[in-house]
Design a protein around this motif. Structure first.
Motif, PDB file in Angstrom:
ATOM      1  N   ASP A 188       0.813  -1.211   0.000  1.00 21.49           N
ATOM      2  CA  ASP A 188       0.000   0.000   0.000  1.00 21.49           C
ATOM      3  C   ASP A 188       0.852   1.270   0.000  1.00 21.49           C
ATOM      4  O   ASP A 188       0.476   2.299   0.568  1.00 21.49           O
ATOM      5  CB  ASP A 188      -0.956   0.015   1.195  1.00 21.49           C
ATOM      6  CG  ASP A 188      -2.191   0.880   0.933  1.00 21.49           C
ATOM      7  OD1 ASP A 188      -2.560   1.052  -0.249  1.00 21.49           O
ATOM      8  OD2 ASP A 188      -2.761   1.413   1.897  1.00 21.49           O
ATOM      9  N   VAL A 189       2.005   1.185  -0.637  1.00 16.98           N
ATOM     10  CA  VAL A 189       2.879   2.360  -0.766  1.00 16.98           C
ATOM     11  C   VAL A 189       2.197   3.391  -1.649  1.00 16.98           C
ATOM     12  O   VAL A 189       1.589   3.061  -2.668  1.00 16.98           O
ATOM     13  CB  VAL A 189       4.245   1.959  -1.365  1.00 16.98           C
ATOM     14  CG1 VAL A 189       5.083   3.192  -1.682  1.00 16.98           C
ATOM     15  CG2 VAL A 189       4.999   1.044  -0.405  1.00 16.98           C
ATOM     16  N   LYS A 190       2.299   4.644  -1.266  1.00 11.85           N
ATOM     17  CA  LYS A 190       1.726   5.747  -2.033  1.00 11.85           C
ATOM     18  C   LYS A 190       2.841   6.559  -2.689  1.00 11.85           C
ATOM     19  O   LYS A 190       3.915   6.738  -2.112  1.00 11.85           O
ATOM     20  CB  LYS A 190       0.902   6.662  -1.121  1.00 11.85           C
ATOM     21  CG  LYS A 190      -0.254   5.973  -0.401  1.00 11.85           C
ATOM     22  CD  LYS A 190      -1.326   5.508  -1.382  1.00 11.85           C
ATOM     23  CE  LYS A 190      -2.600   5.062  -0.664  1.00 11.85           C
ATOM     24  NZ  LYS A 190      -2.385   3.862   0.184  1.00 11.85           N
ATOM     25  N   ILE A 191       2.576   7.028  -3.897  1.00 12.89           N
ATOM     26  CA  ILE A 191       3.534   7.904  -4.580  1.00 12.89           C
ATOM     27  C   ILE A 191       3.322   9.318  -4.064  1.00 12.89           C
ATOM     28  O   ILE A 191       2.234   9.883  -4.200  1.00 12.89           O
ATOM     29  CB  ILE A 191       3.340   7.849  -6.100  1.00 12.89           C
ATOM     30  CG1 ILE A 191       3.559   6.427  -6.620  1.00 12.89           C
ATOM     31  CG2 ILE A 191       4.297   8.815  -6.797  1.00 12.89           C
ATOM     32  CD1 ILE A 191       3.157   6.244  -8.072  1.00 12.89           C
ATOM     33  N   LEU A 192       4.358   9.891  -3.466  1.00 12.82           N
ATOM     34  CA  LEU A 192       4.240  11.232  -2.898  1.00 12.82           C
ATOM     35  C   LEU A 192       4.334  12.304  -3.977  1.00 12.82           C
ATOM     36  O   LEU A 192       3.667  13.337  -3.906  1.00 12.82           O
ATOM     37  CB  LEU A 192       5.326  11.453  -1.844  1.00 12.82           C
ATOM     38  CG  LEU A 192       5.324  12.808  -1.126  1.00 12.82           C
ATOM     39  CD1 LEU A 192       3.997  13.048  -0.415  1.00 12.82           C
ATOM     40  CD2 LEU A 192       6.487  12.883  -0.136  1.00 12.82           C
ATOM     41  N   GLY A 193       5.170  12.083  -4.983  1.00 10.93           N
ATOM     42  CA  GLY A 193       5.344  13.087  -6.023  1.00 10.93           C
ATOM     43  C   GLY A 193       5.913  12.481  -7.292  1.00 10.93           C
ATOM     44  O   GLY A 193       6.518  11.408  -7.273  1.00 10.93           O
ATOM     45  N   ALA A 194       5.712  13.172  -8.401  1.00 12.66           N
ATOM     46  CA  ALA A 194       6.219  12.727  -9.693  1.00 12.66           C
ATOM     47  C   ALA A 194       6.746  13.931 -10.453  1.00 12.66           C
ATOM     48  O   ALA A 194       6.119  14.990 -10.439  1.00 12.66           O
ATOM     49  CB  ALA A 194       5.130  12.035 -10.502  1.00 12.66           C
ATOM     50  N   PHE A 195       7.899  13.777 -11.083  1.00 13.43           N
ATOM     51  CA  PHE A 195       8.380  14.844 -11.956  1.00 13.43           C
ATOM     52  C   PHE A 195       8.650  14.288 -13.340  1.00 13.43           C
ATOM     53  O   PHE A 195       9.011  13.129 -13.506  1.00 13.43           O
ATOM     54  CB  PHE A 195       9.623  15.544 -11.389  1.00 13.43           C
ATOM     55  CG  PHE A 195      10.896  14.749 -11.435  1.00 13.43           C
ATOM     56  CD1 PHE A 195      11.625  14.612 -12.605  1.00 13.43           C
ATOM     57  CD2 PHE A 195      11.403  14.157 -10.276  1.00 13.43           C
ATOM     58  CE1 PHE A 195      12.815  13.894 -12.648  1.00 13.43           C
ATOM     59  CE2 PHE A 195      12.583  13.446 -10.302  1.00 13.43           C
ATOM     60  CZ  PHE A 195      13.295  13.301 -11.487  1.00 13.43           C
ATOM     61  N   MET A 196       8.414  15.128 -14.328  1.00 14.13           N
ATOM     62  CA  MET A 196       8.714  14.789 -15.711  1.00 14.13           C
ATOM     63  C   MET A 196       9.636  15.865 -16.260  1.00 14.13           C
ATOM     64  O   MET A 196       9.264  17.043 -16.281  1.00 14.13           O
ATOM     65  CB  MET A 196       7.428  14.700 -16.540  1.00 14.13           C
ATOM     66  CG  MET A 196       6.567  13.516 -16.179  1.00 14.13           C
ATOM     67  SD  MET A 196       5.030  13.429 -17.152  1.00 14.13           S
ATOM     68  CE  MET A 196       4.049  14.634 -16.267  1.00 14.13           C
ATOM     69  N   SER A 197      10.825  15.441 -16.648  1.00 12.20           N
ATOM     70  CA  SER A 197      11.784  16.409 -17.161  1.00 12.20           C
ATOM     71  C   SER A 197      11.875  16.266 -18.680  1.00 12.20           C
ATOM     72  O   SER A 197      12.219  15.211 -19.196  1.00 12.20           O
ATOM     73  CB  SER A 197      13.164  16.198 -16.515  1.00 12.20           C
ATOM     74  OG  SER A 197      13.606  14.866 -16.701  1.00 12.20           O
ATOM     75  N   HIS A 198      11.520  17.333 -19.390  1.00 13.54           N
ATOM     76  CA  HIS A 198      11.582  17.365 -20.847  1.00 13.54           C
ATOM     77  C   HIS A 198      10.793  16.196 -21.430  1.00 13.54           C
ATOM     78  O   HIS A 198      11.325  15.310 -22.068  1.00 13.54           O
ATOM     79  CB  HIS A 198      13.035  17.367 -21.316  1.00 13.54           C
ATOM     80  CG  HIS A 198      13.805  18.525 -20.766  1.00 13.54           C
ATOM     81  ND1 HIS A 198      14.716  18.390 -19.756  1.00 13.54           N
ATOM     82  CD2 HIS A 198      13.757  19.835 -21.037  1.00 13.54           C
ATOM     83  CE1 HIS A 198      15.215  19.587 -19.440  1.00 13.54           C
ATOM     84  NE2 HIS A 198      14.638  20.467 -20.207  1.00 13.54           N
ATOM     85  N   LEU A 199       9.493  16.241 -21.177  1.00 18.62           N
ATOM     86  CA  LEU A 199       8.600  15.155 -21.519  1.00 18.62           C
ATOM     87  C   LEU A 199       8.524  14.912 -23.025  1.00 18.62           C
ATOM     88  O   LEU A 199       8.821  15.784 -23.836  1.00 18.62           O
ATOM     89  CB  LEU A 199       7.209  15.434 -20.944  1.00 18.62           C
ATOM     90  CG  LEU A 199       6.636  16.861 -21.116  1.00 18.62           C
ATOM     91  CD1 LEU A 199       6.124  17.078 -22.513  1.00 18.62           C
ATOM     92  CD2 LEU A 199       5.560  17.129 -20.075  1.00 18.62           C
TER      93      LEU A 199
END
Length: 312
Positions: A188-199
């Motif tokens: 049940d791990v949750k993703i705290l944040g996501a980044f996309m660099s130069h998508l």
């Protein structure tokens, strides 16, 4: 005396200047940085790295990065975990390439995180969407370490760096392309944040500075997708490459409260923002400059500082 001759391999297809496929099934990659081994101690960044196997069938591996000071002392606090999916248009580059190895060394040192750089299978040998599934499987594998048991359900020994140093309440994902499904993560791990660099996102209707009409079909980013996934449902509007198109699931499905999109003013792919995500732009730079630059320029430092401030 017998004569000798050299047999030249026949080309089946090619996508210049990136890749060439031969009729015998072999693939020649014409662009990308060379392989470099992991380093127990990088003297410039004080980061340690090692390679591990996530899965044998299919073959998925990763390079782990850890601040050196964590190894020789009992950690005062557990580190945020970054699961990183390298860029390269689905068909080149690697978690083990010099460009991405250098980037992760710099970022891990700056942010003081534990990073898992995923080595997914590349197209066209492994047709799309295999790489998306590999990334999801790798994310599930990382999450499975939350239980802190020595062995997992399959009696496979767990990775000690993740067990001993990882904070599973601070799990981030990032890279040039990424996929997080709607399924629950292990533990049940949750993703705290996501980044996309130069998508790398596209769509059948050109926007902003993208080439118009007939020139759009000749545009390299468009040709890459069609070359690698000609049978994609919806073509260039497939949700995997057009996440804001008609019928695409909401990006809220990523299940994280924070998202950062990093772009550069000279990047020809920068016009496709992502909804209401926070956008950080670096002026005067091109696509993936922070990965390709061997020198730690002022703009590279600015980019790394912004990413590091996100990973807290």
């Amino acid at each position: 005396m017998a004569s000798t001759s050299t047999t030249k391999k026949e080309i089946a297809s090619e996508l210049l200047p990136l890749i060439r496929v031969y009729k015998d099934g072999t693939v020649e990659r014409l662009w990308g940085s060379p392989y470099v081994p992991p380093c127990p101690h990088d003297p410039q960044t004080n980061v340690s790295s090692k390679d591990i196997t996530i899965s044998h069938n299919p073959t998925i591996s990763a390079r782990l990065f850890l601040p050196q000071n964590q190894i020789y002392q009992k950690p005062q606090h557990l580190l945020p975990i970054l699961v990183y999916f390298h860029g390269g248009g689905f068909c080149f580059e690697s978690a083990f390439s010099s460009d991405h190895h250098r980037l992760l060394n710099r970022l891990v040192s700056q942010a003081q995180v534990l990073a898992v750089s995923v080595e997914y299978r590349l197209a066209p040998e492994n047709p799309l969407p295999n790489c998306y599934q590999d990334c999801w499987d790798a994310l599930q594998w990382v999450s499975s370490h939350r239980t802190h048991k020595e062995l997992d359900a399959n009696n496979t020994k767990k990775e000690p760096w993740l067990v001993n140093y990882g904070n599973f309440d601070k799990l981030y994902i990032g890279g040039d392309t990424m996929k997080a499904g709607v399924e629950r993560l292990c533990g049940d791990v949750k993703i705290l944040g996501a980044f996309m660099s130069h998508l790398y996102f596209l769509g059948s209707k050109p926007i902003g500075s993208e080439p118009k009409v007939e020139d759009f079909e000749k545009w390299l980013p468009c040709k890459v997708w069609k070359f690698l996934y000609p049978s994609a449902p919806g073509g260039i509007d497939n949700p995997m490459v057009n996440p804001v198109g008609a019928g695409a699931p909401s990006l809220a499905g990523l299940g994280c409260p924070r998202m950062l999109v990093c772009v550069s003013s000279k990047d020809e792919l920068s016009d496709r923002g992502v909804g209401e995500a926070e956008v950080f732009e670096v002026e005067g730079e091109e696509h993936a400059f922070h990965i390709l630059s061997e020198a730690e320029t002022e703009n590279v430092k600015i980019m790394l500082e912004r990413l590091a401030s996100f990973l807290v």
